[in-house]
Design a protein around this motif. Structure first.
Motif, PDB file in Angstrom:
ATOM      1  N   ARG A  61       0.828  -1.201   0.000  1.00  0.00           N
ATOM      2  CA  ARG A  61       0.000   0.000   0.000  1.00  0.00           C
ATOM      3  C   ARG A  61       0.865   1.254   0.000  1.00  0.00           C
ATOM      4  O   ARG A  61       0.522   2.258  -0.624  1.00  0.00           O
ATOM      5  N   LEU A  62       1.994   1.200   0.711  1.00  0.00           N
ATOM      6  CA  LEU A  62       2.869   2.366   0.756  1.00  0.00           C
ATOM      7  C   LEU A  62       3.487   2.630  -0.618  1.00  0.00           C
ATOM      8  O   LEU A  62       3.472   3.762  -1.108  1.00  0.00           O
ATOM      9  N   VAL A  63       4.041   1.601  -1.240  1.00  0.00           N
ATOM     10  CA  VAL A  63       4.748   1.812  -2.506  1.00  0.00           C
ATOM     11  C   VAL A  63       3.785   2.164  -3.635  1.00  0.00           C
ATOM     12  O   VAL A  63       4.180   2.797  -4.624  1.00  0.00           O
ATOM     13  N   GLU A  64       2.530   1.753  -3.508  1.00  0.00           N
ATOM     14  CA  GLU A  64       1.551   2.060  -4.540  1.00  0.00           C
ATOM     15  C   GLU A  64       0.652   3.237  -4.168  1.00  0.00           C
ATOM     16  O   GLU A  64      -0.250   3.599  -4.925  1.00  0.00           O
ATOM     17  N   GLY A  65       0.903   3.832  -2.992  1.00  0.00           N
ATOM     18  CA  GLY A  65       0.064   4.920  -2.517  1.00  0.00           C
ATOM     19  C   GLY A  65       0.442   6.259  -3.124  1.00  0.00           C
ATOM     20  O   GLY A  65       1.234   6.359  -4.073  1.00  0.00           O
ATOM     21  N   SER A  66      -0.111   7.309  -2.531  1.00  0.00           N
ATOM     22  CA  SER A  66       0.109   8.658  -3.045  1.00  0.00           C
ATOM     23  C   SER A  66       1.467   9.185  -2.618  1.00  0.00           C
ATOM     24  O   SER A  66       2.090   8.687  -1.661  1.00  0.00           O
ATOM     25  N   GLY A 137       8.428   8.462  -6.817  1.00  0.00           N
ATOM     26  CA  GLY A 137       7.282   7.576  -7.010  1.00  0.00           C
ATOM     27  C   GLY A 137       7.626   6.161  -7.395  1.00  0.00           C
ATOM     28  O   GLY A 137       6.732   5.384  -7.733  1.00  0.00           O
ATOM     29  N   ALA A 138       8.901   5.794  -7.373  1.00  0.00           N
ATOM     30  CA  ALA A 138       9.314   4.428  -7.711  1.00  0.00           C
ATOM     31  C   ALA A 138       9.744   3.691  -6.445  1.00  0.00           C
ATOM     32  O   ALA A 138      10.787   3.045  -6.398  1.00  0.00           O
ATOM     33  N   ALA A 139       8.896   3.798  -5.407  1.00  0.00           N
ATOM     34  CA  ALA A 139       9.262   3.236  -4.103  1.00  0.00           C
ATOM     35  C   ALA A 139       9.424   1.721  -4.143  1.00  0.00           C
ATOM     36  O   ALA A 139      10.159   1.150  -3.327  1.00  0.00           O
ATOM     37  N   SER A 140       8.740   1.056  -5.075  1.00  0.00           N
ATOM     38  CA  SER A 140       8.852  -0.400  -5.150  1.00  0.00           C
ATOM     39  C   SER A 140      10.255  -0.851  -5.534  1.00  0.00           C
ATOM     40  O   SER A 140      10.614  -2.018  -5.318  1.00  0.00           O
ATOM     41  N   PHE A 141      11.063   0.052  -6.099  1.00  0.00           N
ATOM     42  CA  PHE A 141      12.423  -0.307  -6.507  1.00  0.00           C
ATOM     43  C   PHE A 141      13.469   0.051  -5.450  1.00  0.00           C
ATOM     44  O   PHE A 141      14.659  -0.171  -5.675  1.00  0.00           O
ATOM     45  N   VAL A 142      13.037   0.603  -4.316  1.00  0.00           N
ATOM     46  CA  VAL A 142      14.002   1.060  -3.321  1.00  0.00           C
ATOM     47  C   VAL A 142      14.758  -0.120  -2.705  1.00  0.00           C
ATOM     48  O   VAL A 142      16.001  -0.138  -2.679  1.00  0.00           O
ATOM     49  N   ILE A 143      14.031  -1.110  -2.196  1.00  0.00           N
ATOM     50  CA  ILE A 143      14.719  -2.244  -1.568  1.00  0.00           C
ATOM     51  C   ILE A 143      15.483  -3.077  -2.595  1.00  0.00           C
ATOM     52  O   ILE A 143      16.642  -3.460  -2.330  1.00  0.00           O
ATOM     53  N   PRO A 144      14.949  -3.363  -3.787  1.00  0.00           N
ATOM     54  CA  PRO A 144      15.799  -3.994  -4.799  1.00  0.00           C
ATOM     55  C   PRO A 144      17.046  -3.177  -5.105  1.00  0.00           C
ATOM     56  O   PRO A 144      18.137  -3.744  -5.264  1.00  0.00           O
ATOM     57  N   GLY A 145      16.901  -1.846  -5.177  1.00  0.00           N
ATOM     58  CA  GLY A 145      18.068  -0.995  -5.420  1.00  0.00           C
ATOM     59  C   GLY A 145      19.079  -1.075  -4.294  1.00  0.00           C
ATOM     60  O   GLY A 145      20.288  -1.112  -4.533  1.00  0.00           O
ATOM     61  N   MET A 146      18.591  -1.113  -3.057  1.00  0.00           N
ATOM     62  CA  MET A 146      19.496  -1.236  -1.910  1.00  0.00           C
ATOM     63  C   MET A 146      20.287  -2.535  -1.978  1.00  0.00           C
ATOM     64  O   MET A 146      21.505  -2.558  -1.744  1.00  0.00           O
TER      65      MET A 146
END
Length: 211
Positions: A61-66, A137-146
């Motif tokens: 919900r966080l990564v897909e939220g506003s 807005g690309a929060a879903s890639f943060v942990i993969p990027g880390m």
């Protein structure tokens, strides 16, 4: 009669001396174990925070939220991340200093400086890049990027320390690539890479070099 000096033994000794002078060999496996425990505690804390504020499937919900929701969560998440990094560094410093003292080696020598520099550059760049992903807005890639940047940093640093660091780096890269395909599982991959990965390789290094 055998000659007084064995050329093979001399070459082996010269190689060992060169390795000690060019690689930081006092890195303690317990440092990895401690860092892994810190990461697991951080992942659990992050899950609790997100679940408290966003309910079920909080991370997704966080990564897909506003953008507003992500910005509201950013201070708490940054504080948690910086706290984990600081605590992991303290743990790593303690166990590595203890091993260096036991081995009679200097803690802050040329190989140690090269090791830290080779880690610091990709980690700093990766950290800033991941913050940018989150804000854009690309929060879903943060942990993969880390995971990817951390794995690359370990590969870059592995030539200055134990060989197991290279394997840990490859493991982090693989987990980062898989995590890109499963955006809702970010915290699980964080726990796998930074938590269980550190603990597993830390125990491996401890059993090989310190027991």
């Amino acid at each position: 009669m055998k000659p007084a000096t064995d050329p093979l033994a001399q070459l082996t000794e010269i190689r060992a001396i060169m390795e000690r002078s060019s690689r930081f060999l006092s890195l303690s496996g317990l440092s990895g174990v401690g860092a892994g425990v810190v990461a697991l505690a951080g992942a659990a804390t992050g899950h609790w925070y997100l679940h408290t504020h966003y309910g079920a499937q909080a991370f997704l919900r966080l990564v897909e939220g506003s953008a507003q929701e992500r910005q509201q969560a950013l201070p708490a998440l940054l504080t948690l991340a910086l706290g984990m990094i600081g605590l992991a560094l303290v743990v790593a410093f303690y166990f590595t200093r203890r091993r260096a003292a036991q081995d009679g080696r200097a803690l802050w020598d040329a190989p140690a400086r090269r090791l830290l520099l080779s880690l610091a550059v990709p980690l700093t760049a990766g950290g800033l890049f991941c913050v940018g992903l989150y804000l854009r807005g690309a929060a879903s890639f943060v942990i993969p990027g880390m995971l990817l940047f951390y794995g690359l940093a370990l590969l870059n640093a592995s030539k200055y320390t134990l060989d197991e660091i290279r394997l840990l780096g490859l493991t982090q890269i693989l987990l980062g690539l898989v995590a890109m395909l499963l955006p809702g599982w970010g915290l699980i991959f964080f726990a796998l890479g930074f938590g269980l990965g550190h603990i597993g390789y830390g125990l491996l290094m401890y059993n090989r070099y310190e027991r």
